[in-house]
Write an enzyme that holds these catalytic residues in place. Sequence first.
Site, PDB file in Angstrom:
ATOM      1  CE  LYS A  22      -1.831   1.453   4.064  1.00  0.00           C
ATOM      2  NZ  LYS A  22      -1.483   2.828   4.463  1.00  0.00           N
ATOM      3  CG  ASN A  23       2.111   2.797   3.536  1.00  0.00           C
ATOM      4  OD1 ASN A  23       0.975   3.132   3.190  1.00  0.00           O
ATOM      5  ND2 ASN A  23       2.449   2.580   4.794  1.00  0.00           N
ATOM      6  CB  CYS A 116      -4.466  10.889  12.009  1.00  0.00           C
ATOM      7  SG  CYS A 116      -4.028   9.188  11.944  1.00  0.00           S
ATOM      8  NE  ARG A 121       0.186   9.940  10.456  1.00  0.00           N
ATOM      9  CZ  ARG A 121      -0.212   8.979   9.641  1.00  0.00           C
ATOM     10  NH1 ARG A 121      -1.377   8.418   9.834  1.00  0.00           N
ATOM     11  NH2 ARG A 121       0.533   8.574   8.648  1.00  0.00           N
ATOM     12  CG  ASP A 305       2.915   1.195   9.629  1.00  0.00           C
ATOM     13  OD1 ASP A 305       2.454   2.018  10.438  1.00  0.00           O
ATOM     14  OD2 ASP A 305       3.211   1.494   8.455  1.00  0.00           O
ATOM     15  CB  ILE A 327       6.933   6.327  14.947  1.00  0.00           C
ATOM     16  CG1 ILE A 327       8.123   5.375  14.828  1.00  0.00           C
ATOM     17  CG2 ILE A 327       6.721   7.110  13.649  1.00  0.00           C
ATOM     18  CD1 ILE A 327       9.449   5.995  14.483  1.00  0.00           C
ATOM     19  NE  ARG A 397      -7.152   4.119   5.667  1.00  0.00           N
ATOM     20  CZ  ARG A 397      -6.260   4.485   6.577  1.00  0.00           C
ATOM     21  NH1 ARG A 397      -6.612   4.624   7.818  1.00  0.00           N
ATOM     22  NH2 ARG A 397      -5.013   4.727   6.228  1.00  0.00           N
TER      23      ARG A 397
HETATM   24  N1  EPU Z   1       6.327  14.377  11.264  1.00  0.00           N
HETATM   25  C1  EPU Z   1       6.422  15.704  11.580  1.00  0.00           C
HETATM   26  N2  EPU Z   1       6.317  16.629  10.571  1.00  0.00           N
HETATM   27  C2  EPU Z   1       6.118  16.274   9.273  1.00  0.00           C
HETATM   28  C3  EPU Z   1       6.032  14.914   8.952  1.00  0.00           C
HETATM   29  C4  EPU Z   1       6.140  13.981   9.958  1.00  0.00           C
HETATM   30  O1  EPU Z   1       6.584  16.061  12.749  1.00  0.00           O
HETATM   31  O2  EPU Z   1       6.023  17.157   8.421  1.00  0.00           O
HETATM   32  C5  EPU Z   1       6.435  13.351  12.311  1.00  0.00           C
HETATM   33  C6  EPU Z   1       5.157  12.542  12.488  1.00  0.00           C
HETATM   34  O3  EPU Z   1       4.207  13.191  13.289  1.00  0.00           O
HETATM   35  C7  EPU Z   1       5.681  11.263  13.091  1.00  0.00           C
HETATM   36  C8  EPU Z   1       7.048  11.105  12.409  1.00  0.00           C
HETATM   37  O4  EPU Z   1       7.379  12.397  11.911  1.00  0.00           O
HETATM   38  O5  EPU Z   1       5.846  11.412  14.468  1.00  0.00           O
HETATM   39  C9  EPU Z   1       7.117  10.104  11.289  1.00  0.00           C
HETATM   40  O6  EPU Z   1       5.999  10.296  10.417  1.00  0.00           O
HETATM   41  P1  EPU Z   1       6.086  10.068   8.848  1.00  0.00           P
HETATM   42  O7  EPU Z   1       5.974  11.383   8.169  1.00  0.00           O
HETATM   43  O8  EPU Z   1       7.255   9.221   8.530  1.00  0.00           O
HETATM   44  O9  EPU Z   1       4.749   9.258   8.595  1.00  0.00           O
HETATM   45  P2  EPU Z   1       3.881   9.336   7.278  1.00  0.00           P
HETATM   46  O10 EPU Z   1       4.762   9.584   6.118  1.00  0.00           O
HETATM   47  O11 EPU Z   1       2.707  10.228   7.487  1.00  0.00           O
HETATM   48  C10 EPU Z   1       4.090   6.794   6.660  1.00  0.00           C
HETATM   49  C11 EPU Z   1       3.139   5.666   6.426  1.00  0.00           C
HETATM   50  C12 EPU Z   1       2.515   5.246   7.750  1.00  0.00           C
HETATM   51  C13 EPU Z   1       3.643   4.809   8.695  1.00  0.00           C
HETATM   52  C14 EPU Z   1       4.645   5.965   8.855  1.00  0.00           C
HETATM   53  C15 EPU Z   1       5.847   5.602   9.704  1.00  0.00           C
HETATM   54  C16 EPU Z   1       2.384   6.106   4.169  1.00  0.00           C
HETATM   55  C17 EPU Z   1       1.294   6.490   3.250  1.00  0.00           C
HETATM   56  N3  EPU Z   1       2.108   6.090   5.478  1.00  0.00           N
HETATM   57  O12 EPU Z   1       3.315   7.853   7.217  1.00  0.00           O
HETATM   58  O13 EPU Z   1       1.679   4.137   7.474  1.00  0.00           O
HETATM   59  O14 EPU Z   1       3.124   4.480   9.950  1.00  0.00           O
HETATM   60  O15 EPU Z   1       5.124   6.380   7.558  1.00  0.00           O
HETATM   61  O16 EPU Z   1       6.517   4.514   9.172  1.00  0.00           O
HETATM   62  O17 EPU Z   1       3.478   5.774   3.725  1.00  0.00           O
HETATM   63  C18 EPU Z   1      -0.108   2.652   7.852  1.00  0.00           C
HETATM   64  O18 EPU Z   1       0.143   2.125   6.761  1.00  0.00           O
HETATM   65  O19 EPU Z   1      -0.898   2.142   8.698  1.00  0.00           O
HETATM   66  C19 EPU Z   1       0.538   3.910   8.206  1.00  0.00           C
HETATM   67  C20 EPU Z   1       0.065   4.723   9.153  1.00  0.00           C
END
Ligand code: EPU
Length: 418
Positions: A22-23, A116, A121, A305, A327, A397
């Site tokens: 998915k990701n 969320c 996030r 995850d 995380i 999802r």
């Molecule tokens: N963060 C910030 N600022 C930002 C972006 C992130 O503070 O601008 C923080 C977040 O709040 C979090 C950390 O950085 O504490 C890491 O978040 P990240 O941005 O890596 O998460 P994401 O890109 O929103 C993806 C996956 C998630 C998975 C996370 C961590 C996708 C579409 N989603 O989310 O997947 O948990 O990386 O590995 O790739 C899932 O599939 O169930 C899922 C939630």
Amino acid sequence: MDKLLIFGGRPLKGTVTIGGAKNAALPIMASTLLSSGIHHLKRIPRLRDVFTMAELLKRMGAEITIENDTYKINTKSIFNFEASYDLVRTMRASILVLGPLLARFGKAKVSLPGGCAIGERPVNLHIVGLEKMGAKIDLQEGYIFAKANRLRGTKVYFDIPTVTGTENIMMAASLAKGTTIIENAAKEPEVVDLANYLISMGAKINGAGTSIIEIEGVNELIPPKTYEVIPDRIEAGTFMVIAGASGGDILIKDCRTEFLEAVILKLKDAGVVFRETREGLRVIGPKKPNAVNIKTMPYPGFPTDMQAQFMAMMTIANGTSIIKETIFENRFMHVAELRRMGADISVEGNTATVRGVKQLKGAPVMATDLRASASLVIAGLIAEGKTIIDRIYHLDRGYEELDKKLISLGAKIERLKK
Ligand code: EPU
């Protein structure tokens, strides 16, 4: 809203095939906006989030045809540069269109995702990165309004290695003028898969999979003949835990074990046995797992995850397991539900202490997010009696036909339609 009815207590045995990640599929679909042409993407999983991304691209003017697990996405007539709130609120990954729209069309209007179930996030790092590349960004009425002439290469340092942030900047940088260097980049396999798709379109990217990614912008990207998305490591990991927790014996096909080293090592500590065979990876669960401590970390650490699923297994382990979530600040929503099934868990800050009990008991429970739903399914499978899981749209999802796959492994599950 559909519910799942599970009669627990059976060891699961048989063969399961893992679908596309998915990701990885979501950013790769978003990246089709970077180039005018016809993209052929294979091993796209049938998931609600993927359908949402397809709907988003269609509203922008993409034409999409789907045949089995292959998507044909034609991005020749994109005319709308907006990701509206009604779609973004159902799928945060919609933010992934921001970088590509800005890079190819110089404008984008994308709803801010908002909070969320698992944490706040924010997307500040995506925004700051794009601003450093020359974008002008205003936040108004819950939307990100972004504009740019041609984006320009620069150095972007992330305070936290953000997965979708790294992906957004990498996509934008592919069409920028000059070289972009992302420091403290996310190293997840899904980032590498996206980089590989971009490279197959002609992007010049080095270092994906390490903490420093260098992208030399090009003037145009051209879709390759076809591209196959990697298999989903979290789906595979979830089936490993299912085998481990239920004392089962599952042959997992299309599993890339190199993406799951931390999970496999922890499962081995818990007593799970792994055998590489020609057909796939055989995973054999112990009678009762040993308690193991975990701490979630960015890749290659133990994935957040997989935390909820692992916790479900630890509820019936021999001994006490300490689970640290580093995380997301609110990713223990499943704890209260697991407690309703007889689990002995206490939480302090980002640490859960799970004292193994003899047996979970079936109960009505509520899914709160995608991976929490998977943990409740695992709990239901190992519990004595009947479990009803409400709000399983979360599960749909991110897991392709999980109930059907589990039934083929001998689980007694019914989907109650409403
Ligand atoms: N963060 C910030 N600022 C930002 C972006 C992130 O503070 O601008 C923080 C977040 O709040 C979090 C950390 O950085 O504490 C890491 O978040 P990240 O941005 O890596 O998460 P994401 O890109 O929103 C993806 C996956 C998630 C998975 C996370 C961590 C996708 C579409 N989603 O989310 O997947 O948990 O990386 O590995 O790739 C899932 O599939 O169930 C899922 C939630």
